[in-house]
Design a protein around this motif. Structure first.
Motif, short mmCIF file in Angstrom:
data_model
loop_
_atom_site.label_atom_id
_atom_site.label_comp_id
_atom_site.label_asym_id
_atom_site.label_seq_id
_atom_site.Cartn_x
_atom_site.Cartn_y
_atom_site.Cartn_z
N ALA A 99 87.60 -25.13 -30.17
CA ALA A 99 86.59 -24.66 -29.23
C ALA A 99 85.24 -24.50 -29.92
CB ALA A 99 87.03 -23.35 -28.58
N ASP A 100 85.24 -23.91 -31.10
CA ASP A 100 83.99 -23.70 -31.84
C ASP A 100 83.33 -25.02 -32.25
OD1 ASP A 100 84.22 -20.95 -31.68
OD2 ASP A 100 85.15 -20.73 -33.65
N ALA A 101 84.16 -26.02 -32.61
CA ALA A 101 83.64 -27.28 -33.13
C ALA A 101 83.34 -28.30 -32.04
CB ALA A 101 84.63 -27.87 -34.14
N GLY A 102 83.67 -27.99 -30.78
CA GLY A 102 83.49 -28.98 -29.72
C GLY A 102 84.47 -30.13 -29.84
N THR A 103 85.67 -29.84 -30.34
CA THR A 103 86.70 -30.85 -30.58
C THR A 103 87.76 -30.77 -29.50
OG1 THR A 103 86.34 -30.71 -32.97
CG2 THR A 103 88.45 -31.61 -32.23
N ASP A 104 88.14 -31.91 -28.94
CA ASP A 104 89.19 -31.93 -27.92
C ASP A 104 90.53 -31.57 -28.54
OD1 ASP A 104 87.35 -32.67 -25.97
OD2 ASP A 104 87.68 -34.80 -26.31
N TYR A 105 91.37 -30.90 -27.74
CA TYR A 105 92.62 -30.32 -28.25
C TYR A 105 93.73 -30.59 -27.25
CZ TYR A 105 96.00 -26.44 -28.87
OH TYR A 105 97.14 -25.69 -29.01
N VAL A 106 94.90 -31.04 -27.73
CA VAL A 106 96.07 -31.18 -26.86
C VAL A 106 97.29 -30.62 -27.58
CG1 VAL A 106 95.19 -33.19 -25.62
CG2 VAL A 106 96.61 -33.54 -27.63
N GLN A 121 90.11 -16.09 -24.24
CA GLN A 121 89.43 -15.98 -25.52
C GLN A 121 88.47 -17.14 -25.82
OE1 GLN A 121 92.46 -15.38 -28.56
NE2 GLN A 121 93.51 -13.85 -27.30
N HIS A 122 88.77 -18.35 -25.30
CA HIS A 122 88.04 -19.51 -25.80
C HIS A 122 87.49 -20.46 -24.73
CE1 HIS A 122 89.40 -18.26 -29.71
NE2 HIS A 122 90.66 -18.37 -29.35
N HIS A 123 87.80 -20.22 -23.45
CA HIS A 123 87.32 -21.14 -22.42
C HIS A 123 85.79 -21.22 -22.40
CE1 HIS A 123 86.93 -23.18 -18.55
NE2 HIS A 123 86.15 -22.19 -18.13
N GLU A 124 85.13 -20.08 -22.41
CA GLU A 124 83.66 -20.09 -22.31
C GLU A 124 83.03 -20.78 -23.52
OE1 GLU A 124 82.47 -16.07 -21.69
OE2 GLU A 124 83.15 -16.05 -19.59
N THR A 125 83.59 -20.57 -24.70
CA THR A 125 83.08 -21.25 -25.89
C THR A 125 83.25 -22.76 -25.76
OG1 THR A 125 83.56 -19.36 -27.30
CG2 THR A 125 83.29 -21.50 -28.39
N ALA A 126 84.42 -23.18 -25.28
CA ALA A 126 84.69 -24.62 -25.14
C ALA A 126 83.77 -25.25 -24.09
CB ALA A 126 86.15 -24.85 -24.78
N VAL A 127 83.49 -24.53 -23.02
CA VAL A 127 82.54 -25.05 -22.03
C VAL A 127 81.17 -25.26 -22.68
CG1 VAL A 127 81.26 -24.46 -19.94
CG2 VAL A 127 83.72 -24.07 -20.03
N ARG A 128 80.76 -24.32 -23.50
CA ARG A 128 79.45 -24.42 -24.17
C ARG A 128 79.40 -25.57 -25.15
NH1 ARG A 128 78.14 -22.47 -28.92
NH2 ARG A 128 79.90 -20.99 -28.95
N THR A 129 80.48 -25.78 -25.92
CA THR A 129 80.47 -26.82 -26.96
C THR A 129 80.91 -28.19 -26.42
OG1 THR A 129 82.76 -26.37 -27.65
CG2 THR A 129 80.99 -25.12 -28.74
N GLY A 130 81.50 -28.22 -25.22
CA GLY A 130 81.97 -29.48 -24.65
C GLY A 130 83.40 -29.82 -24.99
N ALA A 131 84.12 -28.92 -25.68
CA ALA A 131 85.51 -29.19 -26.03
C ALA A 131 86.38 -29.17 -24.78
CB ALA A 131 86.01 -28.16 -27.03
#
Length: 384
Positions: A99-106, A121-131
């Protein structure tokens, strides 16, 4: 996303499912795929690489207890695929790093509490970074999520839809699945609290639509001819979240999820087994005894996997129409799961997918592209 060293990094490549996923990637990698294996044990990673016959494949040392090593992995790749579970125990630091790095995760988690906690914990961060954080990319929950997606497309648009999915399988549950299931049964209170916290935070669909998973009751299905037993897995939750995200599911979408048996006797036995496991999981010594009997990272040999199969039948109703579809495949817990997990990573890395970010479902993030990929990988989606 700026250019990275790798398109895909497979984390947990030395485990049983990790090795199957690595083998699938090695056999189906598109030309020029830049990928690497990651794990905590250099010697075991080298053994996997040797078995693949890819001496130039890069190896990355990372540990779920070392956030700095996970941040380094996430910063170097476009997509991370992880098989390291139980995810509630080991998974959170990697989600945070991606999420912090804007990296896609599966991943292939089937743990609802973990998924809800990661959203909080991490949805909003991932929205911001594009992850794009995409959980449940194995048998939990691609056949069910994409099967529902496939079925809804065959019903009239803009009408309320009621859908039920019925799972039948002949396969062996993995050690990782058993550890995750017993862990979830033992944390019913925490799971409910995380679910409630998430519902409050994400709210209802902005367009006024409604999508929910509905717990059914044991009964005989007059359409399919099976005895149905409500199945308490993550799958109906994932399907309902796709329904909330996608307007194609109509203004009011309801999904129920069942195991199907041919006789009442088998349905009763299944209900008794689930009840017994849930009760046993509440008693720590009994839970630890059961966990000690099933090792994580182990699985059946290829001959046993070749004899395994699954089907998921869907019955959808909407606008005065009834539609039946079926998803079917081979061994769900290992062979098909490794294929689906690998194809999810490849889909995020290379396909022209809908624009999404944050924690998203497979139908929401990849839709038709992933449907085509898993069909090419061997799953069958058919209208009956």
């Amino acid at each position: 996303m700026p250019d990275r060293d790798f398109d895909i990094v497979l984390f947990g490549a030395t485990g049983f499912t990790g090795q199957l996923t690595a083998d699938y990637l090695a056999r189906h990698a598109p030309p020029g795929l830049r990928w690497a294996l990651a794990g905590r044990n250099q010697a075991k990673l080298e053994a996997v690489r040797d078995k693949l016959g890819l001496p130039d494949l890069e190896l990355l040392i990372a540990d779920s207890t070392d956030p700095a090593s996970l941040s380094d992995v996430a910063a170097r790749t476009r997509v991370v695929i992880t098989t390291v579970g139980p995810y509630l125990q080991y998974g959170a630091p990697l989600v945070a790093a991606c999420a912090d790095a804007g990296t896609d995760y599966v991943d292939l988690t089937g743990e609802p509490e973990f998924v809800d906690q990661m959203y909080l914990q991490h949805h909003e961060t991932a929205v911001r970074t594009g992850a794009r954080i995409v959980h449940a990319c194995g048998f939990d929950s691609i056949p069910h999520d994409l099967g529902a997606y496939f079925t809804v497309q065959r019903l009239p648009a803009d009408v309320p839809i009621t859908l039920r999915g019925v799972v039948r399988t002949a396969s062996m549950a993995s050690g990782g699945t058993m550890h995750s299931a017993l862990g979830q049964f033992s944390r019913a209170r925490q799971m409910k609290a995380a679910h409630s916290d998430r519902r409050r935070k994400e709210g209802k669909p902005a367009d006024g639509r409604s999508s929910r998973a509905v717990s059914g009751k044991p009964h005989r299905d007059s359409v399919l001819g099976y005895w149905l037993l409500p199945l308490p897995t993550i799958d109906p939750i994932i399907v309902a979240r796709s329904g909330a995200a996608l307007a194609a599911y109509g203004p009011k979408f309801r999904y129920s999820h069942y195991a199907g048996t041919k006789t009442l006797r088998y349905a009763a036995a299944g209900a008794a087994l689930v009840t017994t496991l849930a009760a046993a999981a509440q008693v720590k010594p009994v839970r630890n005894f059961l966990l000690g009997k099933v090792a994580q990272g182990d699985g059946p040999d290829e001959a046993k996997r070749d004899k395994s199969w699954f089907t998921v039948d869907f019955v959808g109703e909407g606008g005065g129409r009834t539609v039946r579809t079926r998803v079917k495949g081979g061994d769900p817990g290992y062979t098909e799961t490794s294929m689906m997990l690998a194809e999810s990573g490849l889909c995020l890395a290379f396909d022209d997918n809908p624009t999404t970010a944050g924690q998203v479902t497979t139908a929401q993030a990849m839709g038709d592209n992933l449907l085509a990929r898993v069909q090419a990988g061997g799953l069958t989606f058919e209208t009956r």
